[in-house]
Design a protein around this motif. Sequence first.
Motif, mmCIF file in Angstrom:
data_model
loop_
_atom_site.group_PDB
_atom_site.id
_atom_site.type_symbol
_atom_site.label_atom_id
_atom_site.label_comp_id
_atom_site.label_asym_id
_atom_site.label_seq_id
_atom_site.Cartn_x
_atom_site.Cartn_y
_atom_site.Cartn_z
ATOM 1 N N VAL A 14 0.970 -1.108 0.028
ATOM 2 C CA VAL A 14 -0.039 -0.091 -0.152
ATOM 3 C C VAL A 14 0.883 1.121 0.151
ATOM 4 N N VAL A 15 0.860 2.182 -0.836
ATOM 5 C CA VAL A 15 1.638 3.321 -1.039
ATOM 6 C C VAL A 15 0.649 4.511 -0.535
ATOM 7 N N LEU A 16 1.256 5.144 0.250
ATOM 8 C CA LEU A 16 0.279 6.368 0.968
ATOM 9 C C LEU A 16 1.088 7.549 0.574
ATOM 10 N N ILE A 17 0.610 8.536 -0.099
ATOM 11 C CA ILE A 17 1.051 9.930 -0.404
ATOM 12 C C ILE A 17 0.547 10.890 0.266
ATOM 13 N N HIS A 18 1.296 11.787 0.970
ATOM 14 C CA HIS A 18 0.754 12.837 2.009
ATOM 15 C C HIS A 18 0.392 14.121 0.963
ATOM 16 N N PRO A 19 -0.515 14.854 1.726
ATOM 17 C CA PRO A 19 -0.958 16.149 1.081
ATOM 18 C C PRO A 19 0.080 17.132 1.361
ATOM 19 N N ALA A 20 -0.375 18.597 0.961
ATOM 20 C CA ALA A 20 0.629 19.617 1.062
ATOM 21 C C ALA A 20 0.563 20.143 2.367
ATOM 22 N N GLU A 77 3.808 -4.292 -9.148
ATOM 23 C CA GLU A 77 2.416 -4.580 -8.664
ATOM 24 C C GLU A 77 2.129 -4.163 -7.386
ATOM 25 N N ILE A 78 1.166 -3.415 -7.042
ATOM 26 C CA ILE A 78 0.747 -2.886 -5.709
ATOM 27 C C ILE A 78 -0.632 -3.036 -5.414
ATOM 28 N N SER A 79 -1.064 -3.303 -4.077
ATOM 29 C CA SER A 79 -2.391 -3.529 -3.870
ATOM 30 C C SER A 79 -3.236 -2.190 -3.929
ATOM 31 N N CYS A 80 -2.770 -1.159 -3.317
ATOM 32 C CA CYS A 80 -3.444 0.111 -3.329
ATOM 33 C C CYS A 80 -2.554 1.188 -3.423
ATOM 34 N N ILE A 81 -2.860 2.467 -4.088
ATOM 35 C CA ILE A 81 -2.235 3.741 -3.958
ATOM 36 C C ILE A 81 -3.244 4.736 -3.186
ATOM 37 N N TYR A 82 -2.921 5.288 -2.202
ATOM 38 C CA TYR A 82 -3.822 6.377 -1.617
ATOM 39 C C TYR A 82 -3.244 7.684 -1.470
ATOM 40 N N GLY A 83 -3.719 8.690 -2.075
ATOM 41 C CA GLY A 83 -3.217 10.150 -2.164
ATOM 42 C C GLY A 83 -4.082 11.236 -1.456
ATOM 43 N N CYS A 84 -3.839 11.817 -0.711
ATOM 44 C CA CYS A 84 -4.846 12.910 -0.315
ATOM 45 C C CYS A 84 -4.441 14.434 -0.797
ATOM 46 N N ILE A 100 2.914 0.947 -13.256
ATOM 47 C CA ILE A 100 3.035 -0.086 -12.378
ATOM 48 C C ILE A 100 1.591 -0.385 -12.200
ATOM 49 N N VAL A 101 1.342 -1.887 -11.924
ATOM 50 C CA VAL A 101 0.110 -2.505 -11.736
ATOM 51 C C VAL A 101 -0.402 -2.005 -10.592
ATOM 52 N N VAL A 102 -1.741 -1.393 -10.653
ATOM 53 C CA VAL A 102 -2.284 -0.901 -9.386
ATOM 54 C C VAL A 102 -3.690 -1.498 -9.275
ATOM 55 N N GLN A 103 -3.937 -2.083 -8.170
ATOM 56 C CA GLN A 103 -5.158 -3.222 -8.200
ATOM 57 C C GLN A 103 -6.294 -1.991 -7.702
ATOM 58 N N ASN A 104 -5.992 -1.180 -6.757
ATOM 59 C CA ASN A 104 -6.688 -0.349 -6.359
ATOM 60 C C ASN A 104 -6.285 1.032 -6.132
ATOM 61 N N ALA A 105 -7.158 2.075 -6.065
ATOM 62 C CA ALA A 105 -6.385 3.414 -6.119
ATOM 63 C C ALA A 105 -7.643 4.367 -5.271
ATOM 64 N N VAL A 106 -7.239 5.212 -4.285
ATOM 65 C CA VAL A 106 -8.118 6.028 -3.834
ATOM 66 C C VAL A 106 -7.408 7.514 -3.801
ATOM 67 N N MET A 107 -8.283 8.415 -4.341
ATOM 68 C CA MET A 107 -7.940 9.870 -4.365
ATOM 69 C C MET A 107 -8.838 10.563 -3.324
ATOM 70 N N ASP A 108 -8.291 10.928 -2.226
ATOM 71 C CA ASP A 108 -9.014 11.775 -1.091
ATOM 72 C C ASP A 108 -8.929 12.917 -1.117
ATOM 73 N N GLY A 109 -10.062 13.870 -1.996
ATOM 74 C CA GLY A 109 -10.115 15.216 -2.113
ATOM 75 C C GLY A 109 -8.900 15.649 -3.127
ATOM 76 N N GLY A 110 -8.604 14.497 -3.973
ATOM 77 C CA GLY A 110 -7.378 14.774 -4.728
ATOM 78 C C GLY A 110 -7.578 16.111 -5.656
ATOM 79 N N ILE A 111 -6.637 16.681 -6.122
ATOM 80 C CA ILE A 111 -6.513 17.876 -6.929
ATOM 81 C C ILE A 111 -6.227 17.611 -8.219
ATOM 82 N N THR A 112 -7.174 18.228 -9.264
ATOM 83 C CA THR A 112 -6.988 17.899 -10.588
ATOM 84 C C THR A 112 -6.754 19.403 -11.259
#
Length: 254
Positions: A14-20, A77-84, A100-112
């Motif tokens: 599980v990859v966790l990516i922090h906000p600013a 391959e990773i099970s999940c990437i989460y970025g806030c 990278i093969v990503v099985q699940n992804a979550v963008m929490d309030g992700g900026i576009t």
Amino acid sequence: MTIHEFGKENEKIVVLIHPALVMWDYFEYVIPLMQDRYHLIIPALPGYDEDMPGDFTSVEKIAAALADWLTGKGITEISCIYGCSMGGAVAARFLADNRIVVQNAVMDGGITPYQFPWIVTRFIAIRDFVLIYIGKLGGIRLLEKAFTSDEYSEDDLKYIEKMLKFISAGTIWRTFDSCNNYDMPEEILTDCPHIEYWYAKTEAKARKRDIEYIKKQFPKTVLRVFDDIGHGGLAALKPELLASELERAIFSNL
């Protein structure tokens, strides 16, 4: 970019990516809840990395550097990437790169990326920079007025004040400029079968444009709304909920 790892003996990654405006330790309450079952990979993003001083680079460069690091470790391959928030922008670009093969992804309030004329994006970037830089100069009393969507403790506010003193003006500018204007491929061909976009009910209006963009670029994205929380507040204020929701997302694809 320093990479922090926990639970390396576990199979699911599980990859966790922090906000600013925070460091990788934004996930300090989440780590003990997940490290017994998952191999957690948490990058300290450029400009927010105490071990490697420097300025923020860009969403595109960070997503590429993360993929480079994973492939360099033999991880394909990773099970999940989460970025806030800012991390959600990195997660979106990471998915679009499809290295990278990503099985699940979550963008929490992700900026576009803004879909505005270039000159408009310049004015927005200047506005955002000035707002945060005033907070950098004004200290904790000004921050108490700025961070009102959740009930942060005085220690939390002092942490944010410490971060604003640590990060450079260049990092503040590049963070907003890049998160609001990063490039995406003309055609996105991600193989990720399960993508979720999370947002707080209180920020529904603010995230409307982001949700529309994500649904356009990743049409099968599932939306999830959270009550009683503000933008990016899960990791700090409701870590148990964040951990359980990530686990739900991971196993929903099995």
